[in-house]
Design an enzyme around this catalytic site. Sequence first.
Site, PDB file in Angstrom:
ATOM      1  N   ILE A 151       0.839  -1.198   0.000  1.00 49.06           N
ATOM      2  CA  ILE A 151       0.000   0.000   0.000  1.00 49.06           C
ATOM      3  C   ILE A 151       0.875   1.248   0.000  1.00 49.06           C
ATOM      4  O   ILE A 151       1.566   1.544   0.979  1.00 49.06           O
ATOM      5  CB  ILE A 151      -0.944   0.003   1.222  1.00 49.06           C
ATOM      6  CG1 ILE A 151      -1.727  -1.319   1.295  1.00 49.06           C
ATOM      7  CG2 ILE A 151      -1.871   1.199   1.164  1.00 49.06           C
ATOM      8  CD1 ILE A 151      -2.512  -1.654   0.045  1.00 49.06           C
ATOM      9  N   GLU A 152       0.824   1.970  -1.110  1.00 44.55           N
ATOM     10  CA  GLU A 152       1.668   3.155  -1.282  1.00 44.55           C
ATOM     11  C   GLU A 152       0.879   4.407  -1.622  1.00 44.55           C
ATOM     12  O   GLU A 152       1.442   5.505  -1.642  1.00 44.55           O
ATOM     13  CB  GLU A 152       2.710   2.895  -2.375  1.00 44.55           C
ATOM     14  CG  GLU A 152       3.598   1.677  -2.092  1.00 44.55           C
ATOM     15  CD  GLU A 152       4.614   1.421  -3.200  1.00 44.55           C
ATOM     16  OE1 GLU A 152       5.002   2.391  -3.874  1.00 44.55           O
ATOM     17  OE2 GLU A 152       5.011   0.252  -3.372  1.00 44.55           O
TER      18      GLU A 152
END
Length: 339
Positions: A151-152
């Site tokens: 998750i970025e």
Amino acid sequence: MSSNGMGSRLALVIVCSVLLSLIGTSAATGKTGRITVYWGQTSNEGSLRKACESKLYSTVILSFLNNFGSGKYGLNLAGHSWAAVGPDVKYCQSKKVLVLLAIGGGIGKYSLASKADAKAVAKHLWDYYLGGKSRSRPFGTAVLDGVDFDIELGSRAHYDDLARYLKGYSKKVFVTAAPQCPFPDRMLGQALRTGLFDRVHVQFYNNPVCSYRASNVAGFKAAWSKWTRSLPRSSVYLGLPAARGAAGSGYVDPTTLVNKVLPIVRRSRNYGGIMLWSRYYDIQTGYSKRVKSNGGAGTQDFAPGQECRLIDVPVPVIDYEERVPYVECPCMLSACIHR
């Protein structure tokens, strides 16, 4: 405690120590260790089957489901045929290679708007990729081993809920994550505090403050220590780019990795192995081959949910991933590993 009880416990400690020593030696000489690799972001990297046929990896992560949330989903395998992936997944699993699905990534549109949205995404992952049922599963009857959180982008909210819902379907589902090395990770910090993640592939690249280099050994050691100590129930992997061009910074050549970096990270009881971005770059440089040829990455890893338990006798059990026997000893021992 009676003298007889103390004597029995001491004898058990000695037996456990001997067995751990013998089995640890056997495992070290019988395999070169675990390497996890990301696959799926260019058709020039070859098929998933070819990646598993290489015998270089213990886990391959399909990347990415990079659109999800609010009822919308999008899988991006960058030109790879979905129809071919299903049979390849089954082939990989027949060779004891785990296959996970990465969600998120650096490009896409994703977020979890609420706890209910997290529940819906978990159901989608279960029905379309894991052990559930759907008429339109992208990989047919193939059942993936788990989900990797990379998750970025977007909001950090409700990924803890997503992890809980996934584990709620089955404790055997691998739930892993790929946070950035600055601790705590700004996107996954809350989720990781649940203690539900079987593995954490920490990205020690694109972050000069914690990446390894000759002038930052202390910074690297500090970051690694924070990650491993904060996740005593997880296997922690050292994430690296497989080529200089695979990341903006953080590349460590294989010789330096084996001679200088691995001796540092292997001191941690929950060191799990190395993670590479990506299969394409690994083909170009032969990074994993060079690491393995030098005896790098060796360690043991454990099945989802496996915990250290206080027992009366040493019990040989089987490593879920590679069916390597190891000994489960009393938790009073420093060799006992918590999951």
